[in-house]
Design an enzyme around this catalytic site. Structure first.
Site, mmCIF file in Angstrom:
data_model
loop_
_atom_site.group_PDB
_atom_site.id
_atom_site.type_symbol
_atom_site.label_atom_id
_atom_site.label_comp_id
_atom_site.label_asym_id
_atom_site.label_seq_id
_atom_site.Cartn_x
_atom_site.Cartn_y
_atom_site.Cartn_z
ATOM 1 N N GLU A 1 35.446 51.010 47.652
ATOM 2 C CA GLU A 1 35.901 51.442 46.241
ATOM 3 C C GLU A 1 35.368 53.083 45.967
ATOM 4 O O GLU A 1 34.500 53.095 46.215
ATOM 5 C CB GLU A 1 35.533 50.496 45.285
ATOM 6 N N HIS B 1 39.487 46.745 40.224
ATOM 7 C CA HIS B 1 38.238 46.259 39.690
ATOM 8 C C HIS B 1 38.191 45.843 38.246
ATOM 9 O O HIS B 1 37.129 46.529 37.669
ATOM 10 C CB HIS B 1 37.005 47.281 40.162
ATOM 11 N N ALA C 1 38.879 42.944 36.409
ATOM 12 C CA ALA C 1 38.656 41.473 35.991
ATOM 13 C C ALA C 1 37.775 41.190 34.780
ATOM 14 O O ALA C 1 38.083 40.341 34.053
ATOM 15 C CB ALA C 1 38.422 40.680 37.233
ATOM 16 N N VAL D 1 38.127 38.175 43.569
ATOM 17 C CA VAL D 1 37.663 38.613 42.317
ATOM 18 C C VAL D 1 36.112 38.711 42.450
ATOM 19 O O VAL D 1 35.442 38.907 41.424
ATOM 20 C CB VAL D 1 37.888 37.762 40.973
ATOM 21 N N GLY D 2 35.823 38.588 43.659
ATOM 22 C CA GLY D 2 34.272 39.147 43.875
ATOM 23 C C GLY D 2 33.724 40.132 44.053
ATOM 24 O O GLY D 2 33.693 40.830 43.088
ATOM 25 N N ARG D 3 33.562 40.452 45.278
ATOM 26 C CA ARG D 3 33.030 41.687 45.625
ATOM 27 C C ARG D 3 33.965 42.260 47.069
ATOM 28 O O ARG D 3 34.310 41.358 47.839
ATOM 29 C CB ARG D 3 31.789 42.291 46.079
ATOM 30 N N LEU E 1 31.264 28.102 44.109
ATOM 31 C CA LEU E 1 31.314 27.410 42.837
ATOM 32 C C LEU E 1 30.215 27.529 41.964
ATOM 33 O O LEU E 1 29.685 26.632 41.551
ATOM 34 C CB LEU E 1 31.332 26.057 43.171
#
Length: 322
Positions: A267, A285, A287, A236-238, A158
């Site tokens: 990736e 990737h 976003a 949407v992090g890693r 968060l």
């Protein structure tokens, strides 16, 4: 009168990014190893004494060998929010300052996370493929999706991105809870001390935390089992935040309801099994990549570099002397 390029501060650019190159080339002498015929080690040796700053990204590591090859290096700027591709311990030892993209991507990534979630639940992309294959007049209506409103959404991380995601989900009438390193008393959402506990009380998990040694594979088999067969994972992090092999296995076996993935563990390689799944939405990737955020990034990079070379505080420091 144009400045003499030889007198401009030298900045090592580790990989191509045309918008940045165009903007920075008027103020800095950009060293681009991909344009040289020399091997990287020889290129670095040829410019070692003059390079005081490096521009990096998640695909261009600033590791200990690179840092050792640049004895005059004092500043690293990464075009990403994450800094797991930078050896922060070695930067600390050398007194090298590090800056990142700060919060300029947060709102765009939050929008994208919502887009992935809506797509997975309402099956927008899958319905599009159904029509393009000519199946509607032959096989009838496409199966319905599931609504977003009222879903229990657990957010892993968060921070600036996670809080923006939560704000958007509230507008859909979702129930928000979260896991983070520490409880966030300023937010009204329910806190869970473990990701498994969070997953057990969620219909959807949205992954938006930083990648560290502690968070590697934070979404593992146990978390997926706790989330359950109807659960949705949005990342949407890693990529390495999720045990990708386990995720593929759970999707194949029907133990997870679906996934929206903007990032992947290796990736640009993506597991081919995912290509055949209509309950999975894939993105390369993307976003953080909007026209507006790209312009903001150029401005931020310029301001951080100018601050460093003028001995002023950095705008978005991560670590080191400023």
């Amino acid at each position: 009168m144009a400045a003499d390029p030889e007198r401009l501060p030298q900045v090592l650019f580790l990989s191509p990014k045309q918008s940045l190159e165009r903007a920075l080339s008027a103020r800095f002498r950009l060293l681009k190893p991909w344009e040289s015929t020399m091997p990287l080690d020889r290129f670095l040796a040829a410019h070692a004494a003059a390079v005081r700053a490096v521009i990096s990204n998640p695909l261009a590591s600033v590791d200990a060998p690179l840092i050792h090859a640049l004895p005059s290096l004092g500043f690293v700027f990464t075009t990403s929010v994450g800094v797991d591709h930078i050896d922060l311990a070695e930067c600390a030892r050398r007194g090298i300052a590090v800056a990142n993209a700060g919060t300029i991507f947060s709102r765009d990534v939050a929008d994208y996370a919502l887009g992935l979630l809506v797509d997975v639940l309402l099956r927008v992309s899958a319905s599009d493929r159904y029509i393009r294959r000519g199946l509607w007049p032959v096989a009838g209506d496409f199966p319905p999706g599931r609504k977003l409103g009222g879903k229990r959404v657990g957010i892993v991380g968060l921070g600036s991105i996670g809080s923006e995601i939560a704000k958007r989900l509230e507008a859909f009438g979702c129930s928000i809870s979260y896991f983070s390193r520490n409880k966030k008393p300023l937010f009204p959402y329910t806190y869970f001390p473990t990701v498994c506990d969070l997953a057990a009380e969620s219909d959807v998990l949205v992954i938006a935390c930083a990648l560290t040694e502690e968070t590697h594979h934070i979404i593992d088999k146990d978390v997926m089992l706790a989330l359950g067969k109807d659960g949705i994972i949005i990342n949407v992090g890693r990529g390495p935040l999720v045990d990708e092999a386990e995720l593929v296995k759970h999707l194949i076996q029907g133990k997870i309801g679906g996934a929206g993935l903007d990032v992947f563990e290796h990736e640009p390689a993506v597991p081919e099994e995912l290509f055949r799944m209509d309950n999975v939405v894939l993105s390369s990737h993307q976003a953080v990549l909007t026209i507006e955020s790209s312009n903001d990034l150029v401005e931020l990079a310029m301001e951080n570099l100018e601050a460093f070379f003028s001995y002023r505080p950095l705008l978005t420091p991560v670590h080191g002397t400023t």
